[in-house]
Design a protein around this motif. Structure first.
Motif, mmCIF file in Angstrom:
data_model
loop_
_atom_site.group_PDB
_atom_site.id
_atom_site.type_symbol
_atom_site.label_atom_id
_atom_site.label_comp_id
_atom_site.label_asym_id
_atom_site.label_seq_id
_atom_site.Cartn_x
_atom_site.Cartn_y
_atom_site.Cartn_z
ATOM 1 N N ARG A 193 0.865 -1.249 0.069
ATOM 2 C CA ARG A 193 -0.046 -0.061 0.078
ATOM 3 C C ARG A 193 0.776 1.218 -0.149
ATOM 4 N N TRP A 194 2.110 1.027 0.027
ATOM 5 C CA TRP A 194 2.951 2.262 -0.095
ATOM 6 C C TRP A 194 2.990 2.859 -1.490
ATOM 7 N N ASP A 195 3.281 3.952 -1.739
ATOM 8 C CA ASP A 195 3.707 4.481 -2.788
ATOM 9 C C ASP A 195 5.030 5.237 -2.840
ATOM 10 N N PHE A 196 5.715 5.330 -3.506
ATOM 11 C CA PHE A 196 7.146 6.049 -3.668
ATOM 12 C C PHE A 196 7.238 7.053 -4.932
ATOM 13 N N PHE A 197 7.473 8.290 -4.536
ATOM 14 C CA PHE A 197 7.817 9.272 -5.314
ATOM 15 C C PHE A 197 9.180 9.737 -5.308
ATOM 16 N N LEU A 198 10.090 9.854 -6.600
ATOM 17 C CA LEU A 198 11.374 10.186 -6.465
ATOM 18 C C LEU A 198 11.625 11.359 -7.255
ATOM 19 N N VAL A 199 12.652 12.412 -6.907
ATOM 20 C CA VAL A 199 12.879 13.551 -7.646
ATOM 21 C C VAL A 199 14.421 13.279 -8.106
ATOM 22 N N PHE A 211 22.208 10.846 -13.522
ATOM 23 C CA PHE A 211 20.978 11.248 -12.810
ATOM 24 C C PHE A 211 21.691 11.216 -11.453
ATOM 25 N N ALA A 212 21.027 12.249 -10.518
ATOM 26 C CA ALA A 212 21.453 12.357 -9.151
ATOM 27 C C ALA A 212 20.064 12.570 -8.352
ATOM 28 N N THR A 213 20.337 11.832 -7.174
ATOM 29 C CA THR A 213 18.957 11.676 -6.317
ATOM 30 C C THR A 213 18.938 13.418 -5.665
ATOM 31 N N VAL A 214 17.765 13.742 -5.669
ATOM 32 C CA VAL A 214 17.464 15.124 -5.034
ATOM 33 C C VAL A 214 16.449 14.810 -3.768
ATOM 34 N N GLY A 215 15.439 13.990 -3.876
ATOM 35 C CA GLY A 215 14.452 13.662 -2.889
ATOM 36 C C GLY A 215 13.535 12.969 -3.118
ATOM 37 N N TYR A 216 12.631 12.810 -2.276
ATOM 38 C CA TYR A 216 11.701 11.856 -2.419
ATOM 39 C C TYR A 216 10.490 11.729 -1.411
ATOM 40 N N MET A 217 9.151 11.266 -1.516
ATOM 41 C CA MET A 217 8.008 11.268 -0.809
ATOM 42 C C MET A 217 7.515 9.732 -0.710
ATOM 43 N N THR A 218 6.923 9.406 0.416
ATOM 44 C CA THR A 218 6.439 8.126 0.583
ATOM 45 C C THR A 218 5.136 8.424 1.125
ATOM 46 N N VAL A 219 3.991 7.649 0.479
ATOM 47 C CA VAL A 219 2.447 7.921 0.570
ATOM 48 C C VAL A 219 1.897 6.610 0.878
ATOM 49 N N TYR A 220 1.080 6.504 1.876
ATOM 50 C CA TYR A 220 0.452 5.098 2.366
ATOM 51 C C TYR A 220 -1.211 5.246 2.061
ATOM 52 N N LEU A 237 11.201 14.532 1.943
ATOM 53 C CA LEU A 237 12.741 15.017 1.973
ATOM 54 C C LEU A 237 13.340 15.483 1.026
ATOM 55 N N VAL A 238 13.499 16.580 0.686
ATOM 56 C CA VAL A 238 14.317 17.049 -0.399
ATOM 57 C C VAL A 238 15.911 17.378 0.150
ATOM 58 N N LEU A 239 16.847 16.686 -0.299
ATOM 59 C CA LEU A 239 18.373 16.519 0.283
ATOM 60 C C LEU A 239 18.865 18.158 0.180
ATOM 61 N N PRO A 240 19.818 18.573 1.185
ATOM 62 C CA PRO A 240 19.972 19.699 1.541
ATOM 63 C C PRO A 240 20.800 20.313 0.319
ATOM 64 N N PRO A 241 21.611 19.680 -0.205
ATOM 65 C CA PRO A 241 22.062 20.466 -1.464
ATOM 66 C C PRO A 241 21.256 21.232 -2.552
ATOM 67 N N PHE A 242 19.894 20.531 -2.419
ATOM 68 C CA PHE A 242 19.002 20.929 -3.412
ATOM 69 C C PHE A 242 17.951 21.799 -2.725
ATOM 70 N N GLN A 243 18.111 21.886 -1.522
ATOM 71 C CA GLN A 243 16.738 22.736 -0.798
ATOM 72 C C GLN A 243 16.651 24.223 -1.219
ATOM 73 N N GLY A 244 15.491 24.701 -1.193
ATOM 74 C CA GLY A 244 15.512 26.315 -1.539
ATOM 75 C C GLY A 244 15.276 26.510 -2.954
ATOM 76 N N GLU A 245 14.981 25.428 -3.876
ATOM 77 C CA GLU A 245 15.095 25.509 -5.438
ATOM 78 C C GLU A 245 13.602 25.293 -5.792
ATOM 79 N N GLY A 246 12.643 25.007 -4.971
ATOM 80 C CA GLY A 246 11.246 24.762 -5.122
ATOM 81 C C GLY A 246 11.157 23.188 -5.566
ATOM 82 N N HIS A 247 11.984 22.404 -5.516
ATOM 83 C CA HIS A 247 11.640 20.749 -5.622
ATOM 84 C C HIS A 247 10.448 20.488 -4.775
#
Length: 414
Positions: A193-199, A211-220, A237-247
């Protein structure tokens, strides 16, 4: 005299031992490595916001001078380098004093298969060209970076745990939660029942697309009787090197649009949302709702309506509570707050909504007071002090107003 000498000796020893205490938030060095030269480039290092889940509430490790806990990840596949370095250890100076097991604490959360040798880790970077994002592409967008002087391309993917290699990748990815979400916990990915969304960031190196990993979201996906589901955002979570960019906004909007196309979805919620998540959600939901007919300017001036709640739910999977908040933000945007009458009308409407739970509690308290003894009655009457209620209500209103104005400013900038 002997007692004073002993106390002085104790104080001297305590000072000496204090030199072997390290702030674990500073000692832990995190890095997303794209190129071999990044390993020794201190400008690419970032540190945790929290480390209390591993090292206690004081976030201190004892027993080392110059402690550095290196957790370096390849930018795409998150292959991991783990090393512990220090200039000296307490056992070199004191007998019978044991240092904390800082290495063992990290091993509790990182999956097996990590490197302990820098050369081995660098050799893994050569395989990054083979890494491709998991799952199905949902959305591609571009961000202009002024400092870097160019446009960068990002992709959002929807992933199922059955995707080959994803489970192992997710085990490495979720270790970042411990450092950046205060009450983080790992999830049972075997529950379908988990969905995963990756940036991911899409970039080029020597003519190759990487490709570089930027962040992700988990949804139940919770079951809603009789035949619906209610997706609930669990972690984001958006990883710190990418924060503040609107991801974060791009991710949340893409997730909303994904579920909007599923007729079985009732609405979308979040589990124990943080203050930052609420700000993000406000912005995204207002951005989505402002184009709906029921939220047009002429409708906003008439007040919050059932049509707004229904359209927000049916078209965007937004529940009534959040739809009301969206209405108040859009109503504020169109209200001339320098007009005393319009400002008063808006203020009273928001305050009525804010006061509703208090009013309900008062009715329940009035019923209960009939059964109270005199001393208990006096205590409850003091809790219902009208002047204090007005003061608290005004404070709440001003806080809400400030939150709404930040959303409106962000919409204007966008």
């Amino acid at each position: 005299m002997q007692q004073c000498t002993e106390m002085a000796g104790m104080n001297a020893m305590e000072k000496k031992l204090a030199e072997y205490k390290c702030d674990t938030n500073e000692a832990i060095c995190l890095k997303l490595v794209r190129f071999a030269e990044d390993v020794d480039d201190e400008s690419t290092t970032f540190h945790p916001e929290y480390s209390h889940q591993l090292y206690g509430d004081d976030e201190v490790a004892f027993g080392y001078k110059g402690l550095q806990i290196q957790l370096y990840y390849s930018a795409g596949n998150l292959s991991t380098l783990f090393k512990v370095k220090y200039t000296s250890k307490v056992t070199e100076t004191f007998d019978c004093v044991e240092p904390d097991d800082v290495e063992g604490k990290i091993r509790e959360i990182i999956p097996a298969g990590f490197c302990c040798n820098t050369d081995d880790f660098i050799s893994l970077l050569e395989k990054e060209a083979n890494f491709k994002p998991f799952g199905t592409l949902l959305h591609t967008y571009h961000v202009h970076n002024v400092e870097e002087g160019g446009d960068f391309t990002y992709q959002i993917h929807k992933v199922d745990v059955s995707c080959p290699g994803f489970k192992e990748y997710h085990e490495r990815l979720q270790t970042f939660l411990m450092w950046f979400i205060e009450t983080a916990s790992f999830i049972d990915v075997d529950d379908d029942r988990w969905d995963f969304f990756l940036v991911f960031e899409k970039y080029n190196k020597d003519g190759e697309t990487l490709f570089a990993t930027v962040g992700y979201m988990t949804v139940y996906n919770y079951y809603v009787y009789p035949d619906k589901t209610r997706p609930r955002v669990s972690q984001m979570l958006v990883l710190p090197p990418f924060q503040g960019e609107g991801h974060g906004a791009q991710l949340l909007e893409a997730v909303h649009r994904f579920y909007c196309n599923l007729p079985k979805v009732q609405d979308i919620t979040a589990e124990d949302p943080s203050e930052n998540y609420v700000k993000l959600r406000d912005y995204v939901l207002v951005k989505l709702c402002q184009t709906l007919p029921s939220f047009s300017s002429d409708k906003l001036s008439l007040g919050f309506s059932d049509d707004m709640a229904t359209e927000a739910r049916e078209k965007l999977k937004i529940n009534k509570k959040h739809a009301r908040r969206v209405y108040e933000i859009l109503r504020l945007r169109m209200t001339d707050m320098s007009d005393e009458t319009k400002a008063r009308d808006y203020r009273l409407e928001v305050k009525r909504r804010l006061f509703a739970p208090t009013k309900k509690n008062q009715r329940e308290m009035t019923k209960m007071m009939k059964c109270l003894r005199p001393e208990e009655l006096a205590s409850h009457i003091s809790q219902m002090d009208t002047a204090l209620q007005h003061e608290e209500l005004e404070k709440s209103y001003q806080e809400v107003l400030a939150e709404y104005r930040r959303v409106i400013e962000r919409l204007a900038q966008a």
